[in-house]
Structure formats: C-alpha cells, structure tokens
Design an enzyme around this catalytic site. Sequence first.
Site, PDB file in Angstrom:
ATOM      1  N   GLY A   1      -0.663  -5.881   0.611  1.00  0.00           N
ATOM      2  CA  GLY A   1       0.780  -6.227   0.317  1.00  0.00           C
ATOM      3  C   GLY A   1       0.299  -6.259  -1.281  1.00  0.00           C
ATOM      4  O   GLY A   1       0.274  -7.010  -1.882  1.00  0.00           O
ATOM      5  N   THR A   2       1.149  -5.057  -1.834  1.00  0.00           N
ATOM      6  CA  THR A   2       1.304  -4.065  -2.987  1.00  0.00           C
ATOM      7  C   THR A   2       2.904  -4.505  -3.830  1.00  0.00           C
ATOM      8  O   THR A   2       3.321  -5.425  -2.983  1.00  0.00           O
ATOM      9  CB  THR A   2       1.324  -3.522  -3.067  1.00  0.00           C
ATOM     10  OG1 THR A   2      -0.558  -3.506  -2.304  1.00  0.00           O
ATOM     11  CG2 THR A   2       0.841  -2.675  -4.127  1.00  0.00           C
TER      12      THR A   2
END
Lengths: 281, 218
Positions: free
Chosen positions: B19-20
């Site tokens: 989740g970047t």
Amino acid sequence: MALTSHVLEPSLCGFNFENATRNIVLENGAEEGKIKPPKALKTGTTIAGVVFKDGVVLGADTRATSDEVVADKMCAKIHYIAPNIYCCGAGTAADTEKTTDMLSSNLTIFSMNSGRNPRVVMAVNIIQDMLFRYRGMIGANLILGGVDCTGSHLYTVGPYGSMDKVPYLAMGSGNLAAMGILEDRFKVNMDLEQAKALVSDAIQAGIMCDLGSGNNIDLCVITKEGVDYIRPHKESPYNYKRQAKYKYKSGTTPILTKTVNKLELDLVHETVQMMETAASS
Amino acid sequence: MSEELFPEPGWLSEEVKTGTTIIAVTFDGGVVIGSDSRVSAGESVVNRVMNKLSPLHDKIYCALSGSAADAQTIAEIVNYQLDVHSIEVEDDPLVCSAATLVKNISYKYKEELSAHLIVAGWDKKGGGQVYATLSGLLTKQPFAIGGSGSFYINGFVDAEYKKNMTKRECQEFVVNALTLAMGRDGSSGGVAYVVTIDKDGTEEKCVLGNELPKFFDE
C-alpha cells in the site's frame, strides 16, 4: 542455488495436496460413521526478538490453544534451525513445526555438503521460497534470528512469503501489546541484561493483554560464543498443583476372560543377499 | 462461539500489502527513484521502515508496490535472471532488458500475482530511463508513479514536472511528491527512500519523517 540437495524435494511447481482425497474419504466415513478430523492447533501467541550489541534475543510465551481450551501449557515455540540460528513460530502449530523441521534438515545437509556454517539469510530465503510457493496455505508467521560470520540478524517471514529485516520485532496475536513495549524501550546496541529484560517485558505485555498467550516465558540468547536457551525464563505464578494421583493400581479393572489365538505363519520365500563390507578409502 | 472468545486479528491471516507510493523520474544523465516505507496488513502496520527500492543490478533499481510477497519475489527472480544475462553478454544489462523481464513475469502470471513494479536505471545506450510495468504492459516514460498513494499526486506531478530538470531539482521533486502522497494516503507513510542513479554510480538516501518538507497542512 548450487548445492540443492534438499531432504524432502519440494521442487515441483504449485501445491502438493496428495492427502486431500484421503482426508475426504476419511471424513465422509465408512460404515461406522464419519471420522472427525483433528482440529488445527493454533498457537495464538506472543513472540518477539531483539538485536543487541553481541547478538540476538528471542522470546516466546508457552501457551498452545485449541479453540478455547489450553492444549499445551508448556509448548516450545522457539525452534532449533542450526547451531547459530533459532526460529520462533506463530500461527498454526503444525505448520510452524514442520516448516522449521524441514528448514533445519535442509540446512544441516547443506553444511555437511559445503563445510560451511549456514547463514541466517540463507534460512530466510529457503523459507520464503517455500511459503510463497504455497500461496499462504501454510499458516506460519516466523521470526528467525541468529548470529553468523556477517553479524547478528533478525528476520520475519509471513505466511504469503513476504520478508522483512528489522532490529526488533513482535509477532502473533499478542504482537500489538508487545510492540508497544519494544517501540518504547528499544535502543541500538543494548547490553545483554537490558535486552533480556526488554524481550521478557514485551512477552509479558502480550501475555497480560492477549487471551491466546499465557503461561511461562521462554528466552533464547544467541551470540557468537553460543546459544543460551532459557526455558523457562519466567514461570507463571498460577501453577496448578494436582490434588491427588490419577494412577490406578493394577487389578482395579477385573479381568473376566482371557483367550490366546496363535497365528499360523508359513515361511514362503527366503533370500540371502551378500553385503559389500570391504573398507574403502 | 469459540471464535468470539479471542477472535484472531484479521491481519494475522491477511496478505501483507505494501500500500505504497512509488515514483521514478528521469533527468539528463540519470534517474531518481523514490518510495515511502510503510507495509500494512489490513489496518496494522507490519513494518514502518521497509526499503521498497530493490536493486536489480548495479545501475538498475525497481520500486515495489502491491502484495509484498509477490513484489519481493518478482524482484528476486529478475535479479537472478539479470545476473545470468549479464554474464552471458559480458556487459552491463540494459534497463529495457530488466523491464522486459519484469513485464514477462507480470504478464504471464497476471491472474495470480498482484504487484506493480516500476523499473528505473541508467545504461550507456539510453541514459536514464523509467519503465512502468503495470499488469504486464511495458511503457517507457519520462516519469512514472505507482501504488495506492499515487492517486493523490497525479495532479501534482502533471503540473510540476518539467523537462530537463537538473539532478537536484529531480530529487526535490521526488521528495515533495512522496511527502504529499504520504500526507493524504493512509497506507503510505514512514520515511522516504530516494535513490539517484547516473553514470558515476548509485546514491542511496533516506529522508527521515521530520526532515520531510512541510506543506499547507502544517
């Protein structure tokens, strides 16, 4: 990898569900009715690890639960991988046991073949490879810690095969409580007593604040000089002492009848094979 | 009923996602590639200092996003394949070779894997290059962004990107973009890792949380 002599060759692609049909047959039962499969024992755990000045300290609680019953009060969650590498396992007990056993066997064969002590990063790579191949079906959350020629290392591997290298770590259902203690008091290059106290307190927080963790605390200190497996480091103050003996005297159950059936066996075939026992250099 | 006594936290069995926010930008003579450092499993942050910039070769890096396990594995496999390739050709590999290898895996295993890698690097044939490999496509772009946090900075990068930026301007651009995304995306955060690759080598830098630039919401 050049030296790929694994004990149980897992090199086939994809899953290996050989026992699935057998399990279905057993479950759907023969004449006597269905045979219930044994429930998976989850360790509902708190495990933690910390890198200190001279090595690594790993800690774990000792409770193994099966639904709401404590199945094992003195379960050993810190597993031996190599003389300088130990592994804490959270998740499904059978999965962590078997995975660590296989890893340990592979590393022993590797060191015999190559004459080298295994490195922590090698253990991590083998485990990560296997867990990734099984796409999360193996429920093993592992903390691997050890000291090798490149230094002290602490790694975590998740059930889907993700890997992280960190200086301090907690896993298991009690990890949020333990992580709070670690985040607050961790310092780089602690000495041995500080590190042991920190890990012990982190596990204690997990035991207090999580229903799935409890009983005693085990510690494992790994340094260049060797391993100190302290089991238990701290015992639970709630030790139940049995009030009476549960052993029955022989003769308590009366024997009503006794019959002996002799088995008639015929010798069908006999072969003799000579063994080569000449000593060779 | 046994599940309610101590319900196992969801994140124990949930897949770990990165989740970047990842971003890569070319400048004349090289590339700058940057990422945040947060790894989440559901609502829990599993690792707050993960370096998502993974080296594929001396002057080729990739930025990981999506499922942590899938992305790490793709990066490892491509690293190995590039090593073999560079020994066979007795030269440094091209960035587009690395990107093609990543694209091959992403495309072939499209249904099974959920990871998006941005490949960026420098080679003597093409200079600094950035390739996006989302879902198995391969495009060469002047800059690329990816990850869940990238949605919040699409407008910013479109407005602020200029051609022919210097190395210093590029690094600032990358850090600003990461800071803005980390400020708005819950799954991005921690520190910013920035890697600058040019013909002289690779420079890795970590910008700590309190050193990040401050924007309007302060």
